[in-house]
Design a protein around this motif. Structure first.
Motif, PDB file in Angstrom:
ATOM      1  N   ARG A   1       0.503   7.620   1.667  1.00 42.07           N
ATOM      2  CA  ARG A   1       1.327   8.162   0.526  1.00 42.07           C
ATOM      3  C   ARG A   1       2.684   8.856   1.243  1.00 42.07           C
ATOM      4  O   ARG A   1       3.518   8.664   0.561  1.00 42.07           O
ATOM      5  CB  ARG A   1       0.386   9.401  -0.110  1.00 42.07           C
ATOM      6  CG  ARG A   1      -0.532   8.920  -1.113  1.00 42.07           C
ATOM      7  CD  ARG A   1      -1.104   9.861  -1.904  1.00 42.07           C
ATOM      8  NE  ARG A   1      -1.992   9.375  -2.560  1.00 42.07           N
ATOM      9  CZ  ARG A   1      -3.327   9.866  -2.383  1.00 42.07           C
ATOM     10  NH1 ARG A   1      -3.881  10.944  -1.593  1.00 42.07           N
ATOM     11  NH2 ARG A   1      -4.343   9.385  -3.377  1.00 42.07           N
TER      12      ARG A   1
ATOM     13  N   ARG B   1       0.755  -1.099   0.055  1.00 46.01           N
ATOM     14  CA  ARG B   1      -0.045  -0.029  -0.134  1.00 46.01           C
ATOM     15  C   ARG B   1       0.938   1.166  -0.092  1.00 46.01           C
ATOM     16  O   ARG B   1       0.684   2.228  -0.893  1.00 46.01           O
ATOM     17  CB  ARG B   1      -0.836  -0.160   1.156  1.00 46.01           C
ATOM     18  CG  ARG B   1      -1.915  -1.091   1.163  1.00 46.01           C
ATOM     19  CD  ARG B   1      -2.781  -1.016   2.176  1.00 46.01           C
ATOM     20  NE  ARG B   1      -2.231  -1.998   3.230  1.00 46.01           N
ATOM     21  CZ  ARG B   1      -2.217  -1.958   4.496  1.00 46.01           C
ATOM     22  NH1 ARG B   1      -3.574  -1.611   5.123  1.00 46.01           N
ATOM     23  NH2 ARG B   1      -1.653  -2.928   5.251  1.00 46.01           N
TER      24      ARG B   1
ATOM     25  N   THR C   1      -0.819   4.307  -1.896  1.00 43.44           N
ATOM     26  CA  THR C   1      -2.277   4.346  -1.722  1.00 43.44           C
ATOM     27  C   THR C   1      -2.803   5.450  -0.594  1.00 43.44           C
ATOM     28  O   THR C   1      -1.908   5.736   0.361  1.00 43.44           O
ATOM     29  CB  THR C   1      -2.668   2.919  -0.985  1.00 43.44           C
ATOM     30  OG1 THR C   1      -2.374   2.017  -2.007  1.00 43.44           O
ATOM     31  CG2 THR C   1      -4.274   2.712  -0.812  1.00 43.44           C
ATOM     32  N   GLU C   2      -4.037   5.941  -0.839  1.00 42.40           N
ATOM     33  CA  GLU C   2      -4.582   6.801   0.214  1.00 42.40           C
ATOM     34  C   GLU C   2      -4.517   6.500   1.576  1.00 42.40           C
ATOM     35  O   GLU C   2      -4.635   5.227   2.044  1.00 42.40           O
ATOM     36  CB  GLU C   2      -5.963   7.120   0.046  1.00 42.40           C
ATOM     37  CG  GLU C   2      -6.703   7.862   0.984  1.00 42.40           C
ATOM     38  CD  GLU C   2      -6.878   9.314   0.559  1.00 42.40           C
ATOM     39  OE1 GLU C   2      -6.923  10.184   1.394  1.00 42.40           O
ATOM     40  OE2 GLU C   2      -6.690   9.574  -0.746  1.00 42.40           O
ATOM     41  N   GLY C   3      -3.655   7.251   2.630  1.00 39.60           N
ATOM     42  CA  GLY C   3      -3.290   6.872   4.087  1.00 39.60           C
ATOM     43  C   GLY C   3      -2.078   6.423   4.074  1.00 39.60           C
ATOM     44  O   GLY C   3      -1.431   6.514   5.045  1.00 39.60           O
TER      45      GLY C   3
END
Length: 194
Positions: free
Chosen positions: A123, A114, A119-121
């Motif tokens: 980055r 991730r 991924t969002e959260g």
């Protein structure tokens, strides 16, 4: 006291013993899986401090000072200090990356994929991870091979040594530049998020 503290290995052993006393004295009853993830985080931070500390030593001290060092004293740096510093520098870079990936895989259900895919959260930490990976690749694939030639660890003619020294310096300065946002990303992820 000078005999004890004058011996690097003995001082290091004393530091590790004090670490173990602190670990078991403060957290001996809390050594579950989550504790060991924090232990990996400590080792990752320790390796990172060694790596980035040496990066800053090279860029803030050694590189700017070498032109001022009299020619007869330069071999003291190029034959003894620089090779020893580069040993710790490159292995601390590798340890930092490996330990950082282990921390990411043992935290929050494992977030390496991730983070690296931004991924969002994730980055912020992902950007820090990418910068760290680029910096470690610079250490192993650009700085170290060129420094081996520049310092005469492997044979090279004078022209190749000079070009290698310049290439290593440029890669080191690149890592200096990248280290600033990398440190920001690594520190702010847990405080600001991603």
């Amino acid at each position: 006291m000078a005999k004890i503290l004058g011996n690097f290995h003995l001082a290091l052993v004393i530091g590790v013993v004090l670490l173990l006393v602190a670990m078991f004295g403060l957290h001996g009853d809390a050594m579950d899986g989550a504790y060991w993830t924090q232990w990996l985080r400590f080792l990752h931070t320790f390796a990172g401090v060694l790596w980035i500390g040496l990066l800053y030593y090279f860029n803030f001290v050694q590189i700017p000072t070498m032109p001022k060092v009299p020619a007869e004293l330069k071999p003291g740096v190029s034959k003894y200090i620089a090779p020893a510093a580069l040993f710790w520098f490159r292995w601390a870079a590798l340890a930092t990356v490996i330990l950082g990936l282990l921390v990411a895989e043992t935290s929050q259900g494992g977030y390496v994929a991730r983070a690296l895919s931004l991924t969002e959260g994730y980055r912020t930490i992902g950007i820090g991870m990418w910068l760290g990976l680029i910096m470690a690749a610079n250490v192993w694939f650009i700085i170290w091979p060129n420094q081996k030639r520049a310092l005469g660890i492997v044979p090279a003619d004078d022209d190749r040594k000079a070009r290698s020294a310049t290439t290593a310096m440029i890669a080191s300065r690149t890592n200096l530049i990248l280290s600033i946002p990398m440190l920001y990303a690594m520190i702010t992820q847990s405080h600001v998020g991603g």
